[in-house]
Every structure is written in structure tokens, then in C-alpha cells.
Design an enzyme around this catalytic site. Structure first.
Site, mmCIF file in Angstrom:
data_model
loop_
_atom_site.group_PDB
_atom_site.id
_atom_site.type_symbol
_atom_site.label_atom_id
_atom_site.label_comp_id
_atom_site.label_asym_id
_atom_site.label_seq_id
_atom_site.Cartn_x
_atom_site.Cartn_y
_atom_site.Cartn_z
ATOM 1 N N TYR A 141 0.866 -1.267 0.070
ATOM 2 C CA TYR A 141 0.269 -0.149 0.023
ATOM 3 C C TYR A 141 0.762 1.304 -0.026
ATOM 4 C CZ TYR A 141 -3.723 -3.196 1.393
ATOM 5 O OH TYR A 141 -4.703 -4.232 1.449
ATOM 6 N N THR A 142 2.057 1.252 0.246
ATOM 7 C CA THR A 142 2.909 2.355 0.319
ATOM 8 C C THR A 142 4.080 2.636 -0.728
ATOM 9 O OG1 THR A 142 4.706 1.324 1.745
ATOM 10 C CG2 THR A 142 2.649 2.508 3.101
#
Length: 746
Positions: A141-142
Site C-alpha cells: 500500500y505504501t
């Protein structure tokens, strides 16, 4: 002799005993020392050398492998990529699980707020260092890339400034160190626990560190405290500054200092907002401790506490009861909760593969030596390249004399392999020059192109001369390093985040002291350094004391809960505390281990305890060489409420005993020669210097020492005058026949 482990070995015929191969399930008789050396030591060395202790570039291997992978991915100038992609690529250098690599990247990121100057520019939820509940999102997600300051980690890495080695499977090369252009080892905090040793390095302001380094480059005797004020943390807060204490940390690389939270009082809502906390704690730990103290009725001024941290940053809100003085409450909270916490320093760094604990000046000197080598290697690399280019251009210069001849040689050579040898013969040039000429495109065989190339010859000669001068001049290398440091200051220098609160400015809150519940207690101190505080009721209902094996109670005092306690340690230091800071306990528990409770240094233990109600009287220190130091107890009183004092007593001779006496009294010393000396402490003059060597009281023959010291009991000696002399020092006297029975319980 080391213990052996006895096991059964399968029976083997005598003639075939040498042929027996030890396999799974077979156990052999082996010395424990041998097992430790062959099995445990390699593991311990691996953890120290390749995992937990940072090197002079300020990085551990896991940090270096991750950052170098990101550099090779082009993430210094490129766009951010998914963290999962970075983690996967890093596994080519770092054979660990994805979560271990990702957690390393999280701590290096801007979003996590662990580093003063983060190396990773992050996007997404990377958690927060000040909160254990704010966890980071999964790597899918990052996104991340290298932060701009990371350019200083890799500058000229492709110019042979550092050594490269094979990775774990010999499919790639990786740097052993990064050629950092500033002392990153002290700019970003770094902690690690190895086997048998640890490292804990606090962060300092980049501008201050670079200016200090410049000062040391110009003058090796430069006073670093002129430019380096104190540590600086990304989380801000306030450092309780004690110059003597900070000077000791700067000099030795060991010690501790206190950092306290920063707050504002909201008068409209009658609440305290805490926005900056010490780097050693978390918001949850603070809230839990405050709630614990409120439930125990130690703090009664708080009606509610909650975590209001949001995107703007950390915020702990404490609602106050009506009429509460916010400053007095915070003074109490600083003493009773992690809102004021100690950062323990242990500047342990790998220097050329050897762990060393260094002070700041020594550490910066090592960095200067490292950076000097990097600059020399870079200049030598550029020099070699320039010489090679000049060599080629000098060959081209000869071609300029007769371009038609060169074309004719190439045209008339029948075999391609003979072109280079023929050019070498035709123009008197070597093979490298001939190869260069032979590779020139046909379109470039004109005077304009060749003359442009030859214009560089004079410039190259000047550059080569300049670089050779640099390599032969230490002063010029130092000037280059200073110039680079000034560039770093200009690009990345920032103001301090952590305020400096001078210790003398902190006024002890007398009302807060009086608010401590004062009731009768009995305090106990043991030979192994354990402490117990027991109320009279609990003591009457208790049985025997629980103690560690071979431990014994060396001191018990009936006193009150408000008294101060002075713990003298084996490192000639004294730690100050108060009885109220220890929990009431029972005889059936071991009690508090003082060294852990007061956060003493590694291998430091408490030897003696003094119970002080008011600073009147004396400390008596008895040494094995027969000397006694009498120090006025006021020497240990501090207005700044310091918790530790160095040089608390002399280290010139091993100490036998330390005793606090409110007024002069009779004491008896016993030597290993069996002699007893009875004297009054009033015969010794008091000193104000804590580490006074004292005065000779008991004369000792060679090979003997003072064995014990005790109060004189009434009726202990039939004829006390036998053991007392008019003048000191004295050798004392052997026990008389009538006194020998009395001394059985001495």
C-alpha cells in the site's frame, strides 16, 4: 576445569574406533569452553559485525543494503515506487524476510519520524515512532524513494571511493561502506543490541555537527562544546542540560541525560496539551503510567487523559480539576511518569571491524580519517582517468600531423588485424593510442574535430597537475572536506528542534515534595544491591525475608517515606532517589534491584546506601589502605535535583565501607592482621571535596588491609582504652584474652 557433559556413545570395536563417524543422535564428551568457542562465538561475532553495531558511515548492514538497492533502482531522482518492489529487490543483497527489510525501511522513512534527517521519502502510512498503536501499512500500500539528503550518502560512489564485495551468493557487488559527505553517524540516532554489547547513539543537529567537524579539521585540540551544544531529536522536547554531565558523555561516549516533554496550558478548557515527548517513550506508555498513578491516588489533580493525535501530529490532552496549578502538576508528572525520561548513551561503533566506544571528538576524528581516504581515492580515480584521456589525445595529436597518411595506412592494410600494428609503426604510437585512432569514425577525420579534441590537452595537463598536488597535500584534502561540509550545511542545515533547559533553571517544587505521603517505613538494603521498603504493619505480619542465594541484609533503617536515599556504586558514583519513588513491598519478595531501578550504567551495582532526612552530618568512606575520608554530606546536596553525581568518593584504594553519620560517633576498625582500632570520627577533619583520598587512620603492615568497620557496641570491650590511641594513624591492638569471647559475634 570447565564442566563436561556426559553422554552415551555407541559402542564401537576398538580397532575401528577411528573410523566411526559422529552422526545425528551421537553425543560426544566435550568441554563447555570448546563448545562456546566453536559454536557460540561465530554467532556472537556475526551479530556484532554484521547486524547490530553501526559503522563509521552511520549505517548498519541492513540499512546500507536497502539504501544501495534503492540507489541502483534509480530512486534518488526518479518517482516513488511501491515499497513491496523495493523490499523484493533488496532481498538480492539482504537474505532476510520481507517484513524485516520493510521494518528497516519504515524506520528510515520521513513518515515514521524516527530520524532527524530521514533517508527515505515516503508516501502512505508508515506509522509513528512515538506511538506503538499507530502501526505502519503493508508494503503493497505504501510508496517510497530516496530523500534528497541521500545524495550525500552516494556522492562519487562510482569513483572507487569505497570497497565493494560480493553479495551473499556472489551474483552482485555491494559497498562495504557508503562515502558519506557528512558525519551521519552522529546526525541520526541509532540503537542496536548485539551479543555481550550494545550501541545507543543519540542524534545531533546537522549544522552543529558539521561546524564541530570543521573546527576539528582546522584544530585537533578544538573544544567541541563551543559549537556542539547538546543532542537534538526529531520529536523535539527539552533536554535537561547539565554541563558536567554532558561533557562526560562527549568525552567518553557513555552516560545519560534527561529529556522532558513540551506542553502548553489551555486556560479556556483548563487542560494541558502535550505535543512533544522524549524519544525513549511512547504516547501509550505515558497515558498508562498517568492512569496508574491516578488510580493509586498519587495524583489527584487529573480528571481525564486522552490521546488526541491526528494528522497535525502528537497531542496528549490532560483535563485538570478546578483550581489545579498546571506548572506544579507537570513538575510532579515529570518525576512520576515517562514525560521525563533518560536517554542512555553508548557510542559503540565498528571501526575497521573492531567495536569501540568513542567520545564525540574521537568519533569525528575517525570519520575525518575515513572521509580523507574517500577523497584521496576519488581524486586518484579522476587522475587515472585524466591521464588515460591525455594519453589518447597525445596519440591523436600525432595523427594531426598527417591525416592523409593515417587514411592511406588503413586503406592499404589488407587484413583488419594489421591496422593497429601498422598505425603504431607509421606514427610511433602505442597500441592503446592506435586502437583509439582506428576507432575514429570516418566523418570525424577532419581537422576541425581533431583540433577541438586537442584543445583539451592543455586543460587536462593543468587538471592532472592540480590533482597530483591534492594527493600530495593534506591541507588541500582538508580544504575539500571543509568545502563539502559547508555545502551540506547550506543545503540541509536546520534549526534545533529540541530546546535546552539548563538544570539550574529548574526550581524544585517544595509544595510538591510536601505533598508526598509521609508515613513510617523500614528500609532494607542487601549485599547484592536489592532494596525493600516495608510499612510497620506489613513488617509485623511478615515472616523471614526472601533473599537471593548467598545474599544478606547489610542495612536496615527505621525512617519515613519522604527521606532521600543515596546509593554509592562500584564506579565511584552516587545515585540519588527518594523512598517514595520505591513501592511499598513485603518481606516475602526480593524487592527492587537498585541498579535496574535507577538505570545505572552496564556492570554498575550499588554497594552502600545512605538514608538522609536533611543534609546535615557526614559521609565516612573507609578504604583498604587504612585511610578514612570524612566528607560533609552537604557536598551531595544539589539544587538542580540531579539524580547522579560522578566522583562520589575516591578510587585510589578499594572501598571497605561507606557510612552516613548525622553526628560524630565511636567506630571500630579491624584489619586482616587481627588488630582492632577504636576511634571517634570527630578526630578526622571534614572535607568538601567528594573524592578526597582521606587521612591515614589505621597503620597497616605490608600485605594487610582493613577488613571491616562497625559501630562500637556498649560493653564490647572490657578495656576500651587498649584499642584507642591519642594520635592517628595507629596500628590498633590485638584482642586481649577477656575480649576474645566478646568478639565472636563481631
Amino acid at each position: 576445569m570447565a564442566r563436561k557433559k556426559r553422554i552415551d556413545v555407541p559402542q564401537v570395536e576398538e580397532e575401528n574406533i577411528n573410523a566411526h563417524i559422529i552422526g545425528a543422535g551421537d553425543v560426544v564428551e566435550q568441554f563447555i569452553t570448546e563448545t562456546l568457542e566453536t559454536n557460540y562465538m561465530p554467532y556472537a561475532m556475526s551479530v556484532i559485525m554484521s547486524r547490530a553495531i553501526p559503522e563509521i558511515d552511520g549505517l548498519k548492514p541492513s540499512h546500507r543494503k536497502l539504501l544501495y538497492t534503492m540507489y541502483k533502482m534509480g530512486l534518488l531522482n526518479g518517482a516513488r515506487v511501491k515499497s513491496a518492489n523495493i523490499v523484493g529487490r533488496t532481498m538480492q543483497l539482504n537474505p532476510h524476510g520481507d517484513m524485516a527489510i520493510y521494518e528497516t525501511m519504515v524506520r528510515l522513512s520521513r513518515g515514521n519520524e524516527s530520524l532527524l534527517h530521514p533517508y527515505v521519502d515516503s508516501k502512505g502510512n508508515f506509522g509513528k515512532a512515538y506511538s506503538k498503536n499507530m502501526a505502519f501499512a503493508a508494503s503493497r500500500y505504501t510508496e517510497a524513494k530516496l530523500d534528497t539528503i541521500s545524495a550525500e550518502l552516494f556522492r562519487d560512489i562510482d569513483k572507487d571511493t569505497v570497497d565493494f564485495v560480493d553479495n551473499y551468493d556472489a551474483t552482485m557487488k555491494e559497498p562495504t561502506l557508503l562515502p558519506v559527505t557528512f558525519p551521519s553517524i552522529l546526525v541520526n540516532s541509532n540503537t542496536g543490541i548485539a551479543v555481550g554489547m550494545a550501541s545507543s547513539i543519540c542524534s545531533f543537529n546537522l549544522r552543529e555537527i558539521c561546524e564541530t567537524t570543521i573546527g576539528l579539521i582546522k584544530d585537533k585540540d578544538f573544544d567541541i562544546m563551543e559549537t556542539l551544544k547538546a543532542p537534538d531529536f526529531i520529536g523535539g522536547g527539552k533536554i535537561v542540560y547539565d554541563r558536567e554531565q554532558m561533557s562526560e558523555i562527549f568525552r567518553t561516549g557513555r552516560g545519560g541525560f534527561k529529556v522532558r516533554a513540551k506542553y502548553t496550558y489551555d486556560k479556556a478548557n483548563n487542560c494541558i496539551d502535550i505535543t512533544e515527548i522524549p524519544p525513549t517513550t511512547t504516547a501509550e506508555a505515558i497515558i498508562d503510567k498517568v492512569i496508574e498513578k491516578v488510580k493509586a491516588n498519587s495524583i489527584r489533580e487529573i480528571s481525564d487523559i486522552r490521546d488526541e493525535t491526528d494528522k497535525k501530529g502528537l497531542k496528549i490532552t490532560i483535563d485538570l480539576k478546578r483550581g489545579t496549578d498546571a506548572e506544579k502538576l507537570m513538575a510532579k508528572l515529570y518525576k512520576m511518569t515517562p514525560l521525563e525520561d533518560t536517554f542512555s548513551c553508548n557510542f559503540n561503533v565498528l571501526i575497521a571491524g573492531v567495536p569501540q566506544v568513542l567520545g564525540i571528538a574521537d568519533l569525528l576524528t575517525e570519520w575525518i580519517a575515513f572521509r580523507t581516504e574517500c577523497v584521496n581515492r576519488r581524486v586518484y580515480f579522476d587522475l587515472t582517468k585524466a591521464k588515460d584521456k591525455l594519453h589518447l589525445l597525445l596519440g591523436l595529436q600525432k595523427i594531426l600531423l598527417d591525416i592523409d597518411k593515417a587514411i592511406k595506412i588503413v586503406r592499404e592494410t589488407e587484413e583488419e588485424a594489421e591496422v593497429v600494428p601498422n598505425l603504431m609503426i607509421g606514427f610511433g604510437i602505442d597500441q592503446i593510442q592506435a586502437e583509439y585512432v582506428a576507432e575514429i569514425k570516418l566523418r570525424h577525420l577532419n581537422r576541425e574535430y581533431i583540433l577541438k579534441r586537442l584543445n583539451d590537452v592543455e586543460d587536462l595537463k593543468k587538471q592532472i597537475e592540480d590533482m597530483e598536488d591534492i594527493l600530495s597535500s593534506k591541507a588541500r584534502v582538508k580544504k575539500i572536506i571543509v568545502g563539502e561540509l559547508n555545502q551540506v550545511i547550506g543545503k540541509y542545515g536546520k534549526d534545533r528542534r529540541t530546546e535546552i533547559l539548563y538544570a539550574q533553571e529548574i526550581e524544585e517544587n517544595e509544595e510538591e515534595i510536601e505533598a508526598v505521603p509521609d508515613y513510617p517505613v523500614t528500609v532494607f538494603f542487601t549485599k547484592e544491591g536489592y532494596f525493600k521498603k516495608i510499612t510497620p504493619l506489613s513488617l509485623r505480619m511478615s515472616g523471614e525475608h526472601k533473599l537471593k542465594e548467598n545474599d544478606e541484609i547489610t542495612m536496615s533503617v527505621e525512617t519515613t517515606n519522604s527521606v532521600e536515599l543515596l546509593f554509592f556504586t562500584n564506579k565511584c558514583q552516587v545515585y540519588k532517589s527518594r523512598a517514595c519513588e520505591f513501592d511499598d513491598t513485603k518481606a516475602s519478595v526480593l524487592g527492587d534491584y537498585v541498579a535496574t531501578k535507577l538505570q545505572m550504567e552496564p556492570d554498575e551495582t550499588a554497594l552502600f546506601m545512605a538514608v538522609v532526612k536533611e543534609y546535615k552530618g557526614y559521609m565516612l568512606f573507609f578504604f583498604q589502605n587504612g585511610k578514612v575520608a570524612k566528607v560533609d554530606i552537604s557536598a551531595y546536596e544539589t539544587k538542580q535535583n540531579r539524580k547522579k553525581l560522578i566522583k562520589a568518593y575516591s578510587d585510589k584504594s578499594p572501598i571497605v565501607k561507606a557510612v552516613y553519620i548525622p553526628e560524630d560517633k565511636e567506630l571500630v576498625m579491624k584489619s586482616t592482621a587481627g588488630r582492632y582500632l577504636l576511634f571517634n570520627s570527630g578526630a578526622i577533619s571534614a572535607k568538601t571535596t567528594k573524592d578526597s583520598q582521606g587521612v591515614a587512620v589505621m597503620s597497616l603492615k605490608k600485605g594487610h588491609r582493613v577488613e571491616s568497620v562497625n559501630d562500637v557496641r556498649e560493653g564490647q570491650f572490657v578495656k576500651p582504652g587498649r584499642y584507642r590511641t591519642k594520635t592517628l594513624p595507629s596500628a590498633g591492638a590485638i584482642l586481649s584474652a577477656e575480649d576474645q569471647g566478646e568478639q565472636l559475634t563481631f
